[in-house]
Design an enzyme around this catalytic site. Structure first.
Site, PDB file in Angstrom:
ATOM      1  N   GLY A  70       0.824  -1.194   0.000  1.00 46.14           N
ATOM      2  CA  GLY A  70       0.000   0.000   0.000  1.00 46.14           C
ATOM      3  C   GLY A  70       0.864   1.252   0.000  1.00 46.14           C
ATOM      4  O   GLY A  70       2.065   1.203   0.266  1.00 46.14           O
ATOM      5  N   PHE A  73       5.088   6.671  -3.254  1.00 40.78           N
ATOM      6  CA  PHE A  73       6.546   6.593  -3.360  1.00 40.78           C
ATOM      7  C   PHE A  73       7.226   6.819  -2.013  1.00 40.78           C
ATOM      8  O   PHE A  73       6.791   7.661  -1.215  1.00 40.78           O
ATOM      9  CB  PHE A  73       7.074   7.653  -4.337  1.00 40.78           C
ATOM     10  CG  PHE A  73       6.939   7.282  -5.778  1.00 40.78           C
ATOM     11  CD1 PHE A  73       7.773   6.332  -6.354  1.00 40.78           C
ATOM     12  CD2 PHE A  73       5.970   7.883  -6.572  1.00 40.78           C
ATOM     13  CE1 PHE A  73       7.647   5.986  -7.696  1.00 40.78           C
ATOM     14  CE2 PHE A  73       5.837   7.551  -7.911  1.00 40.78           C
ATOM     15  CZ  PHE A  73       6.678   6.607  -8.481  1.00 40.78           C
ATOM     16  N   PHE A  75      11.532   6.423  -0.210  1.00 39.21           N
ATOM     17  CA  PHE A  75      12.953   6.145  -0.431  1.00 39.21           C
ATOM     18  C   PHE A  75      13.454   5.208   0.652  1.00 39.21           C
ATOM     19  O   PHE A  75      13.103   5.347   1.824  1.00 39.21           O
ATOM     20  CB  PHE A  75      13.758   7.452  -0.388  1.00 39.21           C
ATOM     21  CG  PHE A  75      15.250   7.243  -0.332  1.00 39.21           C
ATOM     22  CD1 PHE A  75      15.957   6.884  -1.471  1.00 39.21           C
ATOM     23  CD2 PHE A  75      15.949   7.387   0.863  1.00 39.21           C
ATOM     24  CE1 PHE A  75      17.334   6.665  -1.417  1.00 39.21           C
ATOM     25  CE2 PHE A  75      17.322   7.179   0.925  1.00 39.21           C
ATOM     26  CZ  PHE A  75      18.013   6.822  -0.222  1.00 39.21           C
ATOM     27  N   ALA A 143       7.755   5.856   7.611  1.00 37.60           N
ATOM     28  CA  ALA A 143       6.731   5.546   6.612  1.00 37.60           C
ATOM     29  C   ALA A 143       6.183   4.146   6.864  1.00 37.60           C
ATOM     30  O   ALA A 143       6.904   3.264   7.334  1.00 37.60           O
ATOM     31  CB  ALA A 143       7.316   5.633   5.207  1.00 37.60           C
ATOM     32  N   ILE A 144       4.906   3.969   6.542  1.00 44.26           N
ATOM     33  CA  ILE A 144       4.253   2.673   6.716  1.00 44.26           C
ATOM     34  C   ILE A 144       3.590   2.270   5.402  1.00 44.26           C
ATOM     35  O   ILE A 144       2.869   3.064   4.797  1.00 44.26           O
ATOM     36  CB  ILE A 144       3.198   2.717   7.840  1.00 44.26           C
ATOM     37  CG1 ILE A 144       3.864   3.014   9.183  1.00 44.26           C
ATOM     38  CG2 ILE A 144       2.414   1.404   7.910  1.00 44.26           C
ATOM     39  CD1 ILE A 144       2.879   3.196  10.324  1.00 44.26           C
ATOM     40  N   GLY A 145       3.847   1.051   4.969  1.00 45.39           N
ATOM     41  CA  GLY A 145       3.187   0.504   3.788  1.00 45.39           C
ATOM     42  C   GLY A 145       3.143  -1.004   3.910  1.00 45.39           C
ATOM     43  O   GLY A 145       4.188  -1.646   4.018  1.00 45.39           O
ATOM     44  N   GLY A 156       6.070  -3.259   5.458  1.00 45.62           N
ATOM     45  CA  GLY A 156       6.074  -2.819   6.853  1.00 45.62           C
ATOM     46  C   GLY A 156       6.383  -1.362   7.076  1.00 45.62           C
ATOM     47  O   GLY A 156       5.688  -0.486   6.566  1.00 45.62           O
ATOM     48  N   CYS A 174       5.220   9.770  -0.223  1.00 38.71           N
ATOM     49  CA  CYS A 174       3.867   9.345   0.144  1.00 38.71           C
ATOM     50  C   CYS A 174       2.790  10.221  -0.486  1.00 38.71           C
ATOM     51  O   CYS A 174       1.661  10.271   0.009  1.00 38.71           O
ATOM     52  CB  CYS A 174       3.701   9.296   1.660  1.00 38.71           C
ATOM     53  SG  CYS A 174       4.870   8.173   2.445  1.00 38.71           S
TER      54      CYS A 174
END
Length: 209
Positions: A70, A73, A75, A143-145, A156, A174
């Site tokens: 999810g 973008f 880095f 960041a969370i994805g 994660g 994001c």
């Protein structure tokens, strides 16, 4: 107790992704135990399923990889601790609730940062973990994805420890224009990755019992 596995050196993103996907399949088909990978990637931009191509600004010679997680973008690179929990949300001690899982991830990282004296927040309609850097101004520190397959989690969290923050200028992180990015180092907190890892393991066991 869940095993944390630290992948040495600067890990190639695609190699790590295959490692994750293979282990997810083993959890699903062979009931392998839950694990958490701790990674420090070589430089790479990754795009989640909600990315917009115009959010990739100037990537230079840094590779760009399109993933199934999810988000948009982000880095990854040296000085950033990336955490990949592979958890079975269908197991008796978990909950089949993706929103709850993300909330627990947020609480885990906020508590870990608090150990180092960093007051961190979640902000409505903005994914990730944020810290106040000036009056009414926040910067993203993590960041969370995530992605879930048959209730097994992967991808994660990425936390900026001593990351080269200039690399974020190649993207709109994001998808949030004009948003700031920060790190523990930039906030004046200088910590070895191994020390940070000890804290996140301790705090994990308080949240994900």
């Amino acid at each position: 107790m869940i095993r944390f596995i630290t992948i040495p050196d600067f890990a190639d993103y695609q190699v790590t992704l295959k490692l994750m996907e293979d282990y997810v399949n083993k959890v699903i088909s062979d009931h392998k135990p839950e694990i958490i990978y701790l990674v420090e990637h070589s430089e790479v931009y990754t795009a989640g399923t909600n990315y917009k191509q115009e959010e990739l600004l100037n990537y230079g010679d840094i590779p760009v990889i399109y993933t199934g997680r999810g988000g948009k973008f982000t880095f990854h690179g040296p000085g950033q601790r990336v955490i990949y929990p592979i958890l079975n949300l269908a197991s008796p001690n978990r909950h089949k609730d993706l929103k709850l899982y993300i909330k627990m991830l947020e609480e885990w990282i906020i508590n870990s940062l608090n150990y180092f004296g960093i007051k961190a927040y979640i902000i409505k309609d903005k994914v990730g973990i944020w810290v106040k850097v000036r009056k009414d101004e926040f910067a993203k520190i993590a960041a969370i994805g995530v992605r879930v397959r048959k209730w097994v989690t992967y991808h994660g969290v990425a936390i900026n420890i001593s990351t080269d923050l200039s690399k974020f200028s190649g993207i709109i992180p994001c998808g949030l224009e004009n948003s700031l990015v920060t790190s523990l180092n930039q906030l004046g907190i200088h910590v070895e990755m191994s020390e940070f890892d000890k804290i996140i393991q301790t705090e994990f066991n308080k949240i994900f019992k």
